[in-house]
Design an enzyme around this catalytic site. Structure first.
Site, PDB file in Angstrom:
ATOM      1  N   THR A 146       9.758  -4.215   0.736  1.00  0.00           N
ATOM      2  CA  THR A 146       8.612  -3.097   0.532  1.00  0.00           C
ATOM      3  C   THR A 146       8.830  -2.120   1.782  1.00  0.00           C
ATOM      4  O   THR A 146       7.589  -1.635   2.247  1.00  0.00           O
ATOM      5  CB  THR A 146       7.264  -3.875   0.937  1.00  0.00           C
ATOM      6  N   LEU A 155      11.071  -6.982  12.716  1.00  0.00           N
ATOM      7  CA  LEU A 155       9.975  -7.595  13.267  1.00  0.00           C
ATOM      8  C   LEU A 155       8.936  -6.682  13.991  1.00  0.00           C
ATOM      9  O   LEU A 155       8.835  -6.977  14.931  1.00  0.00           O
ATOM     10  CB  LEU A 155      10.350  -8.850  14.174  1.00  0.00           C
ATOM     11  N   ARG A 192      11.798   0.778   2.740  1.00  0.00           N
ATOM     12  CA  ARG A 192      12.282   1.879   1.872  1.00  0.00           C
ATOM     13  C   ARG A 192      13.621   1.749   1.216  1.00  0.00           C
ATOM     14  O   ARG A 192      14.424   0.833   1.525  1.00  0.00           O
ATOM     15  CB  ARG A 192      12.918   2.920   3.254  1.00  0.00           C
ATOM     16  N   HIS A 233       5.937   1.476  -5.451  1.00  0.00           N
ATOM     17  CA  HIS A 233       5.446   2.168  -4.010  1.00  0.00           C
ATOM     18  C   HIS A 233       4.159   2.248  -3.775  1.00  0.00           C
ATOM     19  O   HIS A 233       3.453   2.944  -3.301  1.00  0.00           O
ATOM     20  CB  HIS A 233       6.082   3.513  -3.491  1.00  0.00           C
ATOM     21  N   GLU A 269      13.731   7.083  -5.529  1.00  0.00           N
ATOM     22  CA  GLU A 269      12.469   7.253  -6.243  1.00  0.00           C
ATOM     23  C   GLU A 269      12.088   8.441  -6.948  1.00  0.00           C
ATOM     24  O   GLU A 269      12.394   9.680  -6.124  1.00  0.00           O
ATOM     25  CB  GLU A 269      11.303   6.805  -4.982  1.00  0.00           C
ATOM     26  N   ILE A 326       4.517  -5.175  10.261  1.00  0.00           N
ATOM     27  CA  ILE A 326       4.550  -5.708   9.027  1.00  0.00           C
ATOM     28  C   ILE A 326       5.438  -7.036   8.668  1.00  0.00           C
ATOM     29  O   ILE A 326       4.627  -8.106   8.310  1.00  0.00           O
ATOM     30  CB  ILE A 326       4.917  -4.658   7.906  1.00  0.00           C
TER      31      ILE A 326
HETATM   32  C1  GLV Z   1       4.342   3.940   2.919  1.00  0.00           C
HETATM   33  O1  GLV Z   1       5.465   3.484   2.461  1.00  0.00           O
HETATM   34  C2  GLV Z   1       4.325   4.245   4.215  1.00  0.00           C
HETATM   35  O2  GLV Z   1       5.306   4.404   4.942  1.00  0.00           O
HETATM   36  O3  GLV Z   1       3.262   4.036   4.693  1.00  0.00           O
END
Ligand code: GLV
Length: 334
Positions: free
Chosen positions: A240, A158, A242, A289, A271, A161
């Site tokens: 979204t 939390l 890692r 990504h 990746e 984002i």
């Molecule tokens: C993107 O993945 C970031 O960490 O800014």
């Protein structure tokens, strides 16, 4: 005052005003090619510069840091900084900075939502279906999806984002919010009628699970075979954050065996490579990504990375410092 010959190495062309800000006061060299810089080229740039502006794809290891005892700052063009050996940079007294800001928060929260809607409404599958000429007319059972209203959204992590996703889910879609975090957040609970649970409860009760934690030793494979088995058969998993936070091979198996309904991913364990079989699955939506890839976010990140560098070069504490210890104690430089 910054000496005009102060050198900044940037590992890739970036959008926004950051480069111009740096060019006004320093000598700036940008890696000119459109590929991820090799370790050799990276080392060459680091050896040359006083300040480094790098990307999440650049591994800033002990070896790289050690090539330049004069290096004054490592400014990452990202929120996440798991690509940098921060512990070692701290030992060497080098400030490490990142670029969290409201634009990137909104960009990633919106992208999380886009993935959530795409996978639950089968948008990508539908698009492929039409393009293949399979659409022969409206049908009651065609590509049935699911709704978000009244569903339970489980947010793991939390931070900014995770909270942005909760706000959109609760106020925009009428979903119920569960969250798991190491810290409890009472104002958040009140505002979004959210409930803090254990990770096990979150996994068993949520219709959609979305992951927003940084990659740390403690979050590596946070979602593995065991955790996937706890999820509902009808649930979706979104990531979204890692890639290595999820055991991608275990996820592919869970999806193949229909242990969960679907997944939507922006990040991958290795990746840019995908776990075997992932790209064959219909119930998966994949983006490369690009969750923060909005003009607004990437421009704000550019300016922030530049301001972090300029602050350090002016002898000031950078605005987005991830290792404040470097200012807290006398550190040894070579
Ligand atoms: C993107 O993945 C970031 O960490 O800014």
């Amino acid at each position: 005052m910054i000496h005009r010959k102060t050198k900044v190495f940037v590992t890739r062309k970036i959008p926004g005003a950051g480069l111009q800000l740096l060019q006004k006061q320093c000598l700036v060299k940008v890696y000119p090619h459109d590929n991820i810089i090799s370790e050799q080229e990276l080392i060459r740039g680091v050896r040359w510069c006083d300040a480094l502006l790098c990307l999440l794809t650049d591994k800033i290891t002990k070896k790289v840091i050690d090539v330049n005892p004069r290096l004054k700052i490592i400014a990452n063009y990202a929120i996440g900084y798991d690509n940098i050996d921060v512990k070692y940079a701290t030992e060497k007294g080098i400030p490490v900075t990142n670029t969290p800001n409201e634009f990137i928060t909104d960009a990633v929260a919106e992208h999380t939502f886009a993935l959530m809607l795409a996978v639950t409404k089968r948008i990508v599958e539908s698009d492929r279906f039409i393009r293949k000429g399979k659409y022969k007319g409206w049908a009651p059972m065609l590509l049935l999806g699911t709704e978000l209203k009244g569903k339970t959204l489980g947010i793991i992590g939390l931070g900014r984002i995770g909270s942005g996703v909760a706000e959109r889910a609760s106020h925009g879609m009428g979903a119920k919010v569960l969250y798991y975090d190491v810290k409890r957040n009472l104002p958040f609970e009140k505002k979004y009628h959210a409930i803090k649970t254990s990770i096990q409860d979150l996994l068993t009760k949520s219709d959609i699970v979305t992951v927003h934690v940084p990659l740390l030793k403690s979050t590596y494979h946070l979602i593995g075979r065991k955790e996937l088995a706890m999820m509902k058969k009808t649930a979706y998993l979104i990531n979204t954050s890692r890639g290595p936070v999820i055991d991608e091979e275990a996820l592919v198996q869970a999806l193949q065996k229909k242990k969960i309904a679907g997944a939507a991913l922006d990040v991958y364990e290795k990746e840019p490579h995908l776990a075997k079989g992932l790209e064959k699955l219909k119930n998966v939506v994949l983006t490369p990504h690009t969750a923060s890839a909005t003009i607004e976010a990437r421009s704000a990140m550019s300016e922030m990375a530049a301001r972090n560098i300029l602050a350090v070069l002016q002898g000031k504490r950078p605005p987005q410092l991830v290792n404040p210890e470097v200012y807290g104690k006398k550190v040894q430089r070579k």
